[in-house]
Design an enzyme around this catalytic site. Sequence first.
Site: not given
Lengths: 222, 222, 222, 222
Positions: A78, A81, A83, A173, A184
């Site tokens: 998870q 993902r 990027r 960052n 999340r």
Amino acid sequence: MDLFAENVLDHGFVRLVDFMGGDLAVVQAARVSVGKDITTPDRDRKLVHFLLENRHETPFEHSLFKFHIKCPIFVARQWFRHRISSYNEISGRYTEMKEEFYLPQTLRAQKNKNYVYTALEEKMNEELLRQVENSYQQAFQLYQTLLQQGVAKEHARIVLPLALYTEFYWSVNARSLMNFLMLRSDPHAQWEIQQYAQSLERVFAAQMPWTHEIFCKMKTKV
Amino acid sequence: MDLFAENVLDHGFVRLVDFMGGDLAVVQAARVSVGKDITTPDRDRKLVHFLLENRHETPFEHSLFKFHIKCPIFVARQWFRHRISSYNEISGRYTEMKEEFYLPQTLRAQKNKNYVYTALEEKMNEELLRQVENSYQQAFQLYQTLLQQGVAKEHARIVLPLALYTEFYWSVNARSLMNFLMLRSDPHAQWEIQQYAQSLERVFAAQMPWTHEIFCKMKTKV
Amino acid sequence: MDLFAENVLDHGFVRLVDFMGGDLAVVQAARVSVGKDITTPDRDRKLVHFLLENRHETPFEHSLFKFHIKCPIFVARQWFRHRISSYNEISGRYTEMKEEFYLPQTLRAQKNKNYVYTALEEKMNEELLRQVENSYQQAFQLYQTLLQQGVAKEHARIVLPLALYTEFYWSVNARSLMNFLMLRSDPHAQWEIQQYAQSLERVFAAQMPWTHEIFCKMKTKV
Amino acid sequence: MDLFAENVLDHGFVRLVDFMGGDLAVVQAARVSVGKDITTPDRDRKLVHFLLENRHETPFEHSLFKFHIKCPIFVARQWFRHRISSYNEISGRYTEMKEEFYLPQTLRAQKNKNYVYTALEEKMNEELLRQVENSYQQAFQLYQTLLQQGVAKEHARIVLPLALYTEFYWSVNARSLMNFLMLRSDPHAQWEIQQYAQSLERVFAAQMPWTHEIFCKMKTKV
């Protein structure tokens, strides 16, 4: 040596290895647009709030967190993902994996098509967890048998379960981190990754208190 | 206070404001793949070389340079094509621009359809540069007239030439910086941005000497 | 309906679902820099070669491949490291996984610390593959037991091995695809992902023959 | 031949050159997560709404718009800040620029430190626009003089004003386009780029009506 370290789940951790920037770096980057720099704490803090509330998010990109993470593979899947950040992970092709698997304390029950979770009845929970643990052991035993017979690590590891722990360095960052936390630490995210998100958020709050303050207000609005 | 500062062209500069990482951070990120960490300088340096030569470029992403740049707009336009990095620029909508324009010392001559440049004949060069300077002054005078008559800054500035200086903060990781240097210190790049690339490369060499060493070898190969 | 479809490994596939662009789209994007457009096939083809040889890679970004991929999770984990592309994957939180696991035909043997692989001795190979298959079955049986007892899908799936098949849509532009192919069709990549890369490369060659032609030359040079 | 073409400002345009995807491509990419595909228009449309409202934005990345844009450089400078998209622009190093500058119909007045704009008084507006036009002509005349004397195009163009028109190809996926529209059709964006954003939004509405429908609702909420 770490700037922060915390255990997460049964064998995992979140470590802050390095950090650059902070609230004042946000201010500095934002003020260049009007040809100015850092002023007073009060005005600078207000500026940070103004920026995030008005979706001026680029000034938050100049702050970088470098984490060392250990988590189960199903959590890492998870995680990866996301990027806009940098990853270097332990490789099962080159390294022999350790016998470390995530074993939940309580298995979650789920009513059909309903994503509200409850704890499994206690006896059943114990019985099933024993079977899960047993399954981990058998898989790891087969992994070792394969290695002993000369099978390549990259082939042997494919029998290991998704509960296997992995490790990686993650540089992200502040802007991308906030996006991660928004998604999340949300109650719809899987409980296990929520635990990591909460740990990351503690780091974030410590390093960038003004930004975190307004980030919290934004979260409740969405 | 700056980690590095250097004048570039007639009014520009490259300042290194902050930095995180370095050669050892590359080693650390790469060694996680085999479950190891930093060892001896000799082996670590060899690893850095191996990584770059074999295109394992992700370990270089954990090092971040934060620059403050001042350059002409036509240079900034080439610069901002590099997307894997973070920018905050002075805004001509919110800030009154200063009378600072790039005036070349020698205008380059170009034979038709041939991208080999030579210096213009001296007398002609002087005469034309005077006209260029004059043109800058007139444009800036009109800019000020417009502002005095109450025209919005965002409208007034559209009369200013591409030689106008601008300023921005630029955060870039070592991998993306190497890509920038490869393209912009190349003799095919415009001479003016080459000057900035050379300045950036001096920063890079000072902060990450092992990486720079092998980067130089790679450049000559391409 | 698919533009291309090919089986890969024992249960996987590569399907090209949609495509936009092509060699002429590269030419069109590149020629805008000189204010021109498509000309003759001969000159256009030469331009495509010139661009790639001289690292002018942005014109290749305007061509997009949309794939539907089915592959084992340990392959998907390598795949998802490629960040400049778009993914939507089947979710083990919301969907009951099927009993589909990757079973190699021949297990690779690896001499210690040496990444040259050979086939395992035949008898041993057969014996070990039977154990692997058995391990898959037991894990899947436990998965089903857990689901039957009401355990949430997101918890039950963590016992499943990395050989489990997953599916995803993957949209990737030609520039990013070439980077993928360069790294994943390389003999140093794991054999299984090489099979996918070769299939993807056949799609690439069919859709962008001029670009593929020069890409092949570039590969041999590196 | 274009899928869409519209003039914007005095010499600019927005052309849709190619497009891939659409509302159903969003549905297809999203349903893979539950192992399903397209169903009925009514359910599919509801899914698109659900996705955007709940910030599941990745399924929107599989739709790609390829635009050909002509706009003044000061607009292009705002545009190119959007990094998740692909650009190829006409080059002033290789191409002789045409005498095309943006001349506003009405100069905006701005009260000090107040970003509410009003039209300039009519007489003053006329007088100042004449001066602006004159300034453009003088700059372009100098540009041509420089070229005639053999000065390289890359040097000559630095005297041209930011109002100069430029052209570029721009490929952007639907997710990144929505982010662009959210920021650049906002009343706080400069009026000129708002005109382009409105034109782009008409393209977006025509190609992805369900997505646009819910996008409009989201815009009013922020």
